[in-house]
Design a protein around this motif. Structure first.
Motif, PDB file in Angstrom:
ATOM      1  N   ASP A   5       0.831  -1.204   0.000  1.00  0.00           N
ATOM      2  CA  ASP A   5       0.000   0.000   0.000  1.00  0.00           C
ATOM      3  C   ASP A   5       0.866   1.255   0.000  1.00  0.00           C
ATOM      4  N   ILE A   6       1.892   1.239   0.853  1.00  0.00           N
ATOM      5  CA  ILE A   6       2.796   2.397   0.919  1.00  0.00           C
ATOM      6  C   ILE A   6       3.517   2.589  -0.408  1.00  0.00           C
ATOM      7  N   ALA A   7       3.931   1.455  -1.015  1.00  0.00           N
ATOM      8  CA  ALA A   7       4.601   1.530  -2.319  1.00  0.00           C
ATOM      9  C   ALA A   7       3.673   2.116  -3.375  1.00  0.00           C
ATOM     10  N   ALA A   8       2.378   1.784  -3.308  1.00  0.00           N
ATOM     11  CA  ALA A   8       1.415   2.307  -4.278  1.00  0.00           C
ATOM     12  C   ALA A   8       1.264   3.816  -4.139  1.00  0.00           C
ATOM     13  N   ARG A 167      -5.522   9.632  -5.618  1.00  0.00           N
ATOM     14  CA  ARG A 167      -6.304   8.490  -6.110  1.00  0.00           C
ATOM     15  C   ARG A 167      -5.802   7.181  -5.496  1.00  0.00           C
ATOM     16  N   ALA A 168      -4.481   7.060  -5.353  1.00  0.00           N
ATOM     17  CA  ALA A 168      -3.921   5.855  -4.730  1.00  0.00           C
ATOM     18  C   ALA A 168      -4.392   5.738  -3.285  1.00  0.00           C
ATOM     19  N   ALA A 169      -4.395   6.859  -2.561  1.00  0.00           N
ATOM     20  CA  ALA A 169      -4.852   6.844  -1.171  1.00  0.00           C
ATOM     21  C   ALA A 169      -6.329   6.485  -1.079  1.00  0.00           C
ATOM     22  N   GLU A 178      -9.890   1.565   6.043  1.00  0.00           N
ATOM     23  CA  GLU A 178      -9.165   2.407   6.988  1.00  0.00           C
ATOM     24  C   GLU A 178      -8.563   3.585   6.216  1.00  0.00           C
ATOM     25  N   PRO A 179      -9.357   4.620   5.960  1.00  0.00           N
ATOM     26  CA  PRO A 179      -8.888   5.727   5.122  1.00  0.00           C
ATOM     27  C   PRO A 179      -7.831   6.610   5.772  1.00  0.00           C
ATOM     28  N   VAL A 185      -0.345   9.468   4.964  1.00  0.00           N
ATOM     29  CA  VAL A 185       0.866   9.302   4.153  1.00  0.00           C
ATOM     30  C   VAL A 185       0.829  10.244   2.951  1.00  0.00           C
ATOM     31  N   ALA A 186      -0.341  10.324   2.305  1.00  0.00           N
ATOM     32  CA  ALA A 186      -0.479  11.209   1.142  1.00  0.00           C
ATOM     33  C   ALA A 186      -0.244  12.663   1.534  1.00  0.00           C
ATOM     34  N   THR A 187      -0.803  13.064   2.674  1.00  0.00           N
ATOM     35  CA  THR A 187      -0.616  14.443   3.156  1.00  0.00           C
ATOM     36  C   THR A 187       0.856  14.734   3.419  1.00  0.00           C
TER      37      THR A 187
END
Length: 215
Positions: A5-8, A167-169, A178-179, A185-187
């Motif tokens: 998920d983090i890689a995405a 979009r990935a997030a 779990e948004p 991470v995106a922020t």
């Protein structure tokens, strides 16, 4: 969140930064060219540029993207998602850059240009050596601010199907229910990218102040 998920999200960050940088690097010189046309008050051309800038500044980026990606194919002009995103980003930022450059040009003392011409410099040489360094230094804060606004507006490119940071997030949040973690991470990634632009601005300003002796 898993490592995948983090890689995405990081892959989405690469897409966001890459497309934004392409838009910025193309939009900067185009904006300068448009500003020069308006500054020189070239007949007809200046009016066309004024109309272009006014329309683009009034058009939301997402609307422009929808127009390019969905409307153009209907009139026989196919365009892919990446191309649509780049064209929209360039058109958007060049219009805003034009006004920033033009403001610096309007404040530039033309007596310096007249003196350079009287000393035998060609207009092109006078612009490169005298005009541009000064308007670049004056415009830099505004240009960097516009760059950061473009990056913060870049989630609009998702309407073409491109998977950027946001979009990935969203996808990960929908899959994991779990948004909060993916959006945190995106922020953080948006913050780091914009912080990098601000830091680069300060380094460029310091370099130019030393090189050209600006106060």
């Amino acid at each position: 969140m898993s490592g995948g998920d983090i890689a995405a999200i990081f892959q989405g960050a690469v897409v966001t930064v890459s497309l934004s940088l392409v838009g910025i690097l193309i939009g900067l010189p185009i904006g300068l060219g448009l500003a020069l046309v308006r500054w020189a008050n070239v007949p007809i051309a200046a009016g066309i540029v004024t109309l272009y800038v006014s329309m683009l500044r009034a058009t939301p980026l997402v609307t422009l993207l929808l127009l390019l990606f969905f409307a153009l194919p209907n009139v026989g002009v196919p365009i892919g998602p990446i191309s649509a995103a780049i064209v929209a980003l360039v058109m958007n930022t060049s219009a805003f850059n034009c006004e920033i450059w033009r403001a610096a040009l309007m404040d530039f003392p033309k007596t310096q240009l007249d003196a350079a011409t009287a000393a035998g410099m060609t207009p092109g040489l006078a612009f490169r050596r005298i005009v541009f360094p000064q308007i670049w230094r004056v415009s830099l804060p505004g240009l960097v601010n516009e760059m950061t606004l473009l990056i913060k507006s870049s989630p609009a490119i998702a309407v073409t199907g491109i998977v950027d940071i946001t979009r990935a997030a969203v996808r990960i949040g929908a899959q994991t229910y779990e948004p909060l973690p993916p959006f945190l991470v995106a922020t953080a990634l948006y913050f780091l990218v914009i912080l990098g632009f601000v830091r680069a601005q300060r380094l460029i300003e310091t370099h130019m102040d030393r090189k050209f002796g600006f106060a």
